[in-house]
Every structure is written in C-alpha cells, then in structure tokens.
Design an enzyme around this catalytic site. Structure first.
Site, PDB file in Angstrom:
ATOM      1  CD  GLU A  45      -3.055  -0.460   2.359  1.00 53.57           C
ATOM      2  OE1 GLU A  45      -2.882   0.561   3.066  1.00 53.57           O
ATOM      3  OE2 GLU A  45      -3.901  -1.312   2.630  1.00 53.57           O
ATOM      4  CG  ASP A  56      -4.334   8.142   7.621  1.00 56.40           C
ATOM      5  OD1 ASP A  56      -4.188   6.921   7.707  1.00 56.40           O
ATOM      6  OD2 ASP A  56      -4.579   8.734   6.553  1.00 56.40           O
TER       7      ASP A  56
END
EC number: 4.2.1.20
Length: 264
Positions: A45, A56
């Site tokens: 990723e 995040d």
C-alpha cells in the site's frame, strides 16, 4: 504484472504493509518499498500525502506533514510509483488516498496514469461507495482493470455490506477497531466471526487493518483473515530511523521478515 487476485491464490494470508510516499523524501520511498517487498510483502500500500487525512492517526499524520514539507505533485507521486513497480513488477501496488487529489487531477487522467505506473488497486477512505462520484470512478477503474477496494468497519450494517458488492473488487479492507489508524494493544472481540461474515456476504478476500502492529497480532489474525495490513508500525520505523537510509531499510526488512514468517 500480477493482479491483486493472484496474491490471494494460495492458502497463505497476505502481508500488506503501508508506507507514506515522500517520507522523508520520495527517493527514500523506493528504498523502503524494496525492503518491505524483499521482506515478504505480497501487496504494498502506498499512501499519497494529504493535508486533511481524517482516517489517519498521529503517526501517519506526521508522516504526511514531513512529506508535504517538500514540493508535492501528483506527477512526482506517479513517477516514484513507477520506479517501485519497475523494481518489483510482480508485486501488486495499491494506493491508499483521499479523493481530493484524484478529483483535482481528473478521474480519467488519474486512472490512466496510475495504471501505467503499476497501480492495481485504490482505497479511498473518504469516498462512500454509494455516491455518484464513486460510480463514475468505478467505471473508469474497471476499464483499466484497477480494483476498487472498499472499507468495512465494525459499525457497517449487513445491508450496507451486501449492497457494496457490485462496486467492490480486489479485497475488502476490514477496519478492526473504531477510530483512526494507529497501534492497538488488543484485538477487538468477535473479530474472527465478523471477518468471516463479511467474506461470505461480499465474496471477496477480507484483509484486516488499523491497529495491528506486533508479530503476535499478525499471527493470530492471519489464521482467519486473507491478509494483514500494517501501516503505523511501519511508519514508526521510518519516523525513527529514516534519516539513515541504510539503517532504516535494514530495520524495515527485518520487521517485514518477522511479520511474514509468523503469518499463516
């Protein structure tokens, strides 16, 4: 170039590490990717830096901040991606990104250039699958055989899980806990049953991410998940050792090898 589906063709659970491109610089990202793939990553990723990464946690937020301290352009992102792909053409690359940078570039232009750079899949946390934008983008990606990977959380209803099937491909990213990305000490109750249920409803491999950081956690989850996604623990190594490229690469290789050897 291997497809994402080919990564799940064996009985092994797939190790999927994450790196934030450009942290601490774009050239180093190629070195980090090489070390992780040599250490056993079956899919990699790649995070595209963004100013408002709502999904995040602090580790990746800081990584984006470091990356964005340098001049940013999608052209550079795509060039670095192509370099990684050239080094390891058999390892599928997936972008984890927010929708705004893609929309700004133009969905069709982005999809075409991403495919040419070696991208096999996209994960977009802030783009719900049941929006006109998602449907439009899915058509662009499908033409280029790029998988559209959706997230399922502990709060996602069964009705919603079943309804995303027509716009999902590659694998399902199962968010193991509430909140943002970041390391967790314990796994959520009922995780195994939930992952098995999602797999049965959607008919795709299910990979678990958010909060997984240790060898023991990876070993346990790999027994029932098709893949294990680790991001913040990888970025923590880069945060601490990234100023010394050789030292950091060695640490990433060792971390990846330890995780991969513990997994099913």
């Amino acid at each position: 170039m291997n497809s994402i589906s080919s990564a799940f063709s064996s009985d092994k659970s797939v190790f999927i590490p994450y790196i934030s491109l450009g942290d601490p610089d774009y050239e180093s990202s190629v070195v980090w990717a090489d070390a992780l793939i040599r250490g056993g990553a079956g899919i990699l990723e790649l995070g595209i830096p963004f100013t408002d990464p709502v999904a995040d946690g602090p580790v990746i937020q800081k990584a984006f901040k470091r990356a964005l301290s340098h001049p940013f352009s999608m052209k550079k992102i795509l060039e670095i991606t192509a370099e990684i792909h050239k080094l390891h053409p058999q390892t599928p690359l997936v972008y984890l990104t927010y929708f705004n940078p893609l929309y700004s570039m133009g969905l069709e232009a982005f999809a075409e250039t991403a495919k040419n750079s070696g991208i096999q899949g996209l994960i977009i946390p802030d783009l719900p699958y049941d929006t006109p934008e998602a449907e439009e983008f899915f058509s662009q990606l499908k033409k280029r055989k790029i998988d559209f990977i959706h997230l399922v959380t502990p709060a996602t209803t069964e009705v919603r899980i079943r309804s995303m099937k027509s716009l999902a491909s590659g694998f399902i990213y199962y968010v193991t806990s509430y909140g943002v990305t970041g390391e967790r000490r314990a796994l959520a109750d009922g995780l195994e049953d939930r992952i098995r249920s999602v797999r049965n409803q959607v008919g795709l491999p299910v990979c678990a991410g958010f909060g997984i950081s240790s060898v023991d956690q990876a070993r346990t989850i790999s027994e029932y998940a098709d893949g294990v996604i680790i991001g913040s623990a990888v970025q923590k190594i880069i945060e601490e050792k990234g100023s010394d490229r050789d030292l950091c690469a060695s640490a990433l290789l060792a971390f990846a090898s330890g995780i991969r050897s513990a997994m099913r």
